[in-house]
Design a protein around this motif. Sequence first.
Motif, PDB file in Angstrom:
ATOM      1  N   GLY A  55      -4.882  12.070  -0.242  1.00 34.29           N
ATOM      2  CA  GLY A  55      -5.507  12.550   0.119  1.00 34.29           C
ATOM      3  C   GLY A  55      -5.383  13.191   1.756  1.00 34.29           C
ATOM      4  O   GLY A  55      -5.946  13.077   2.254  1.00 34.29           O
ATOM      5  N   VAL A  56      -3.742  12.244   1.979  1.00 34.93           N
ATOM      6  CA  VAL A  56      -3.336  12.935   3.660  1.00 34.93           C
ATOM      7  C   VAL A  56      -3.360  14.165   3.697  1.00 34.93           C
ATOM      8  O   VAL A  56      -3.028  14.619   2.259  1.00 34.93           O
ATOM      9  CB  VAL A  56      -2.110  11.697   4.024  1.00 34.93           C
ATOM     10  N   GLU A  57      -3.834  14.923   4.491  1.00 35.40           N
ATOM     11  CA  GLU A  57      -4.095  16.021   4.603  1.00 35.40           C
ATOM     12  C   GLU A  57      -2.590  17.121   5.183  1.00 35.40           C
ATOM     13  O   GLU A  57      -1.913  16.104   6.265  1.00 35.40           O
ATOM     14  CB  GLU A  57      -5.528  17.465   5.698  1.00 35.40           C
ATOM     15  N   PRO A  58      -2.515  17.698   5.305  1.00 37.53           N
ATOM     16  CA  PRO A  58      -1.354  18.855   6.077  1.00 37.53           C
ATOM     17  C   PRO A  58      -1.210  18.320   7.360  1.00 37.53           C
ATOM     18  O   PRO A  58       0.135  18.155   7.759  1.00 37.53           O
ATOM     19  CB  PRO A  58      -1.664  20.277   5.731  1.00 37.53           C
ATOM     20  N   ASN A  59      -2.134  18.540   8.033  1.00 39.03           N
ATOM     21  CA  ASN A  59      -2.169  18.176   9.799  1.00 39.03           C
ATOM     22  C   ASN A  59      -3.124  16.775   9.861  1.00 39.03           C
ATOM     23  O   ASN A  59      -4.533  17.181  10.340  1.00 39.03           O
ATOM     24  CB  ASN A  59      -2.612  18.829  10.572  1.00 39.03           C
ATOM     25  N   PRO A  60      -2.320  15.803   9.317  1.00 37.41           N
ATOM     26  CA  PRO A  60      -3.521  14.243   9.689  1.00 37.41           C
ATOM     27  C   PRO A  60      -4.698  14.148  10.936  1.00 37.41           C
ATOM     28  O   PRO A  60      -3.696  14.425  11.515  1.00 37.41           O
ATOM     29  CB  PRO A  60      -2.592  13.213   9.250  1.00 37.41           C
ATOM     30  N   LYS A  93       5.762  -4.492   7.004  1.00 36.75           N
ATOM     31  CA  LYS A  93       6.813  -4.155   6.975  1.00 36.75           C
ATOM     32  C   LYS A  93       6.532  -2.300   6.878  1.00 36.75           C
ATOM     33  O   LYS A  93       6.011  -2.543   5.451  1.00 36.75           O
ATOM     34  CB  LYS A  93       8.577  -3.810   6.563  1.00 36.75           C
ATOM     35  N   PHE A  94       7.381  -1.163   6.765  1.00 35.83           N
ATOM     36  CA  PHE A  94       7.151  -0.081   7.070  1.00 35.83           C
ATOM     37  C   PHE A  94       8.439   0.847   6.177  1.00 35.83           C
ATOM     38  O   PHE A  94       9.472   0.392   6.329  1.00 35.83           O
ATOM     39  CB  PHE A  94       7.385   0.711   7.736  1.00 35.83           C
ATOM     40  N   ILE A  95       7.741   1.017   4.563  1.00 37.12           N
ATOM     41  CA  ILE A  95       9.159   2.048   4.138  1.00 37.12           C
ATOM     42  C   ILE A  95       8.550   3.897   3.778  1.00 37.12           C
ATOM     43  O   ILE A  95       7.708   3.955   4.308  1.00 37.12           O
ATOM     44  CB  ILE A  95       9.186   1.277   2.447  1.00 37.12           C
ATOM     45  N   ALA A  96       9.795   4.917   4.880  1.00 41.67           N
ATOM     46  CA  ALA A  96       9.566   5.797   4.333  1.00 41.67           C
ATOM     47  C   ALA A  96      10.446   6.189   3.938  1.00 41.67           C
ATOM     48  O   ALA A  96      11.628   5.878   3.284  1.00 41.67           O
ATOM     49  CB  ALA A  96       9.675   6.899   5.630  1.00 41.67           C
ATOM     50  N   ILE A  97       9.295   7.272   3.013  1.00 42.69           N
ATOM     51  CA  ILE A  97      10.449   7.990   1.564  1.00 42.69           C
ATOM     52  C   ILE A  97      10.112   9.592   0.853  1.00 42.69           C
ATOM     53  O   ILE A  97       8.299   9.817   1.427  1.00 42.69           O
ATOM     54  CB  ILE A  97      10.210   7.416   0.040  1.00 42.69           C
ATOM     55  N   PRO A  98      10.412  10.641   2.266  1.00 51.16           N
ATOM     56  CA  PRO A  98      10.027  11.652   2.117  1.00 51.16           C
ATOM     57  C   PRO A  98      10.766  12.668   1.134  1.00 51.16           C
ATOM     58  O   PRO A  98      11.196  12.051   0.001  1.00 51.16           O
ATOM     59  CB  PRO A  98      11.429  11.953   3.524  1.00 51.16           C
ATOM     60  N   SER A  99       8.975  13.557   0.380  1.00 51.74           N
ATOM     61  CA  SER A  99       9.573  15.147  -0.734  1.00 51.74           C
ATOM     62  C   SER A  99      10.128  15.339   0.274  1.00 51.74           C
ATOM     63  O   SER A  99      10.306  16.797  -0.625  1.00 51.74           O
ATOM     64  CB  SER A  99       7.986  14.633  -1.399  1.00 51.74           C
ATOM     65  N   THR A 100      10.495  16.054   1.630  1.00 52.14           N
ATOM     66  CA  THR A 100      10.738  17.264   2.080  1.00 52.14           C
ATOM     67  C   THR A 100      11.329  17.141   2.875  1.00 52.14           C
ATOM     68  O   THR A 100      12.180  15.661   3.672  1.00 52.14           O
ATOM     69  CB  THR A 100       9.522  17.718   2.867  1.00 52.14           C
ATOM     70  N   SER A 101      13.020  18.207   3.071  1.00 51.78           N
ATOM     71  CA  SER A 101      13.519  18.036   4.117  1.00 51.78           C
ATOM     72  C   SER A 101      13.104  18.373   5.357  1.00 51.78           C
ATOM     73  O   SER A 101      14.166  19.891   5.596  1.00 51.78           O
ATOM     74  CB  SER A 101      14.792  18.572   3.187  1.00 51.78           C
ATOM     75  N   VAL A 141       0.995  -1.079   0.164  1.00 48.77           N
ATOM     76  CA  VAL A 141       0.306  -0.086   0.355  1.00 48.77           C
ATOM     77  C   VAL A 141       0.768   1.053   0.168  1.00 48.77           C
ATOM     78  O   VAL A 141       1.577   1.320   0.637  1.00 48.77           O
ATOM     79  CB  VAL A 141      -1.561  -0.237   1.091  1.00 48.77           C
ATOM     80  N   ILE A 142       0.668   2.578  -0.800  1.00 44.60           N
ATOM     81  CA  ILE A 142       1.542   3.364  -1.087  1.00 44.60           C
ATOM     82  C   ILE A 142       1.275   4.913  -0.333  1.00 44.60           C
ATOM     83  O   ILE A 142      -0.893   4.858  -0.621  1.00 44.60           O
ATOM     84  CB  ILE A 142       1.859   3.823  -2.563  1.00 44.60           C
ATOM     85  N   VAL A 143       0.963   5.450   0.399  1.00 41.18           N
ATOM     86  CA  VAL A 143       0.086   6.088   1.147  1.00 41.18           C
ATOM     87  C   VAL A 143       1.188   7.006   0.968  1.00 41.18           C
ATOM     88  O   VAL A 143       1.860   7.516   0.829  1.00 41.18           O
ATOM     89  CB  VAL A 143       0.569   6.041   2.716  1.00 41.18           C
ATOM     90  N   THR A 144      -0.444   8.757   0.726  1.00 36.89           N
ATOM     91  CA  THR A 144       0.924  10.030   0.231  1.00 36.89           C
ATOM     92  C   THR A 144      -0.709  10.767   0.818  1.00 36.89           C
ATOM     93  O   THR A 144      -1.798  10.797   0.919  1.00 36.89           O
ATOM     94  CB  THR A 144       0.934   9.701  -1.094  1.00 36.89           C
ATOM     95  N   GLY A 145       0.002  12.071   0.303  1.00 41.27           N
ATOM     96  CA  GLY A 145      -0.553  13.422   0.667  1.00 41.27           C
ATOM     97  C   GLY A 145      -1.507  13.448  -0.512  1.00 41.27           C
ATOM     98  O   GLY A 145      -2.507  12.994  -0.780  1.00 41.27           O
ATOM     99  N   GLY A 146      -1.091  15.383  -1.342  1.00 39.93           N
ATOM    100  CA  GLY A 146      -1.912  15.613  -2.028  1.00 39.93           C
ATOM    101  C   GLY A 146      -1.919  15.135  -3.651  1.00 39.93           C
ATOM    102  O   GLY A 146      -1.512  13.567  -3.627  1.00 39.93           O
ATOM    103  N   GLY A 177       6.339  15.242   5.792  1.00 39.95           N
ATOM    104  CA  GLY A 177       5.811  14.748   6.735  1.00 39.95           C
ATOM    105  C   GLY A 177       4.675  14.124   7.377  1.00 39.95           C
ATOM    106  O   GLY A 177       4.604  12.939   8.215  1.00 39.95           O
ATOM    107  N   SER A 178       3.425  14.649   6.758  1.00 42.55           N
ATOM    108  CA  SER A 178       1.584  14.349   6.994  1.00 42.55           C
ATOM    109  C   SER A 178       1.291  12.806   6.696  1.00 42.55           C
ATOM    110  O   SER A 178       1.275  12.233   7.491  1.00 42.55           O
ATOM    111  CB  SER A 178       0.956  15.997   6.506  1.00 42.55           C
ATOM    112  N   ALA A 179       2.064  12.970   5.436  1.00 45.42           N
ATOM    113  CA  ALA A 179       2.066  11.620   5.075  1.00 45.42           C
ATOM    114  C   ALA A 179       1.987  10.123   6.067  1.00 45.42           C
ATOM    115  O   ALA A 179       1.693   9.085   5.677  1.00 45.42           O
ATOM    116  CB  ALA A 179       1.870  11.059   3.521  1.00 45.42           C
ATOM    117  N   LEU A 180       3.495  10.585   5.750  1.00 46.02           N
ATOM    118  CA  LEU A 180       4.372   9.663   6.361  1.00 46.02           C
ATOM    119  C   LEU A 180       4.217   9.592   7.958  1.00 46.02           C
ATOM    120  O   LEU A 180       4.266   8.126   8.727  1.00 46.02           O
ATOM    121  CB  LEU A 180       6.097   9.771   6.706  1.00 46.02           C
ATOM    122  N   ASP A 181       3.705  10.407   8.529  1.00 46.81           N
ATOM    123  CA  ASP A 181       3.095  10.035  10.363  1.00 46.81           C
ATOM    124  C   ASP A 181       1.696   9.562  10.333  1.00 46.81           C
ATOM    125  O   ASP A 181       1.336   8.793  10.738  1.00 46.81           O
ATOM    126  CB  ASP A 181       2.738  11.386  10.523  1.00 46.81           C
TER     127      ASP A 181
END
Length: 381
Positions: A64-69, A132-140, A31-36, A95-99
């Motif tokens: 559709g994960v919002e900025p403040n999930p 298991k969980f993989i995190a790929i940040p798009s922001t620094s 499952v790929i979880v993302t924001g906008g 970070g919101s999508a990852l959180d």
Amino acid sequence: MSIMRFSVPRDIVYGEGALAELAKLQGKKAVIVTGGSSMKKFGFLDQCQDYLSQAGISSIIIDGVEPNPSVKTVWRGAEAMINFEPDWIVAIGGGSALDAAKVMWCFYEHPHLKFEDIIEVGSMPALRQKAKFIAIPSTSGTASEITAFSVITDTENHIKYPIVAADMVPDIAILDPKLPETMPAHITANTGMDVLTHAAEALASTAATSFTDPYSIEAIRLVIDNIETAYKEPTHKEARYNMHNASALAGMAFTNASLGLVHSLAHKIGGEFGVTHGLANAILLPYIIDFNKQYTNKYQLVENVLGINDLAETVRELNRALNIPTCFKDCDEVDFNEEKFTEVLARMSKRAHGDPCTLTNPGQPTVEDVTNLYRKSYYGE
């Protein structure tokens, strides 16, 4: 001396093209979880699905994960996971999508739990029974790809809850600097100052150790040297690479040393007004560095190492260069109405004082101290 623990992801894959690591996974479903829409717009979701397909893994997207999930979003994602039964959860985005994905993961593995069951430190049960969980940040910025932290918002009560659980440290963090090149300038500024805040708070934390300090100091150095270039030249490869690494290094520090009052105050003012977390941190940081100086000499340590005169003044200079306001009253991202600020100040101060991050702030700050810091950072005193 108490026994300590230093936890980071088992694998940290970094550098341009690191996203291709997904093609090496072993599994059946992801499952790929993302924001906008930005990850889709710039082709990164398609790349993720292509790489997973190369690994023989079928995938679906939860977006559709919002900025403040919110708690509601977390439950929506958990239900999709329960129906699809993935063995990998891949979170990509800010970070919101990852959180959000971290807590979705918890409820996928333990669907009988309620949100209030996991808000206390140490209350989350063991993970990795199903995935298991993989995190790929798009922001620094947030370093959620490194940490045991997640911040979820109770939108009904206007409270942000920092969730802390060692099992939420991802199995794999993928740091590909091509992703943050797509950030708008103001997001680069806000997330970059979030990195600086993580590093500065971890350095001053009462739980800091010789294991965490080097990561804090190097992250501070990288931000000071690179954030203006990344802000002004979004495709500058070296600056992006350094800022992305700085975020992860700061994450290594603060997930093991915790944070302090900047985050306590930012969590609660964010919950009340909806201000972006990194922006709130940037505004608060110099005021709280000045306050903490009476209790710690750790800022002097980094000043000596990096050859700067005053860390708080350096932060103010960076904020000016990045067009970040000096106080909340002058912030136009949201409506910081003075009447509402006065109305919620006492409640907000009490909640910020009770935030878990306050526990590792230098000294023993009181509710009155927190109230005064809110006033100073609101009016620019």
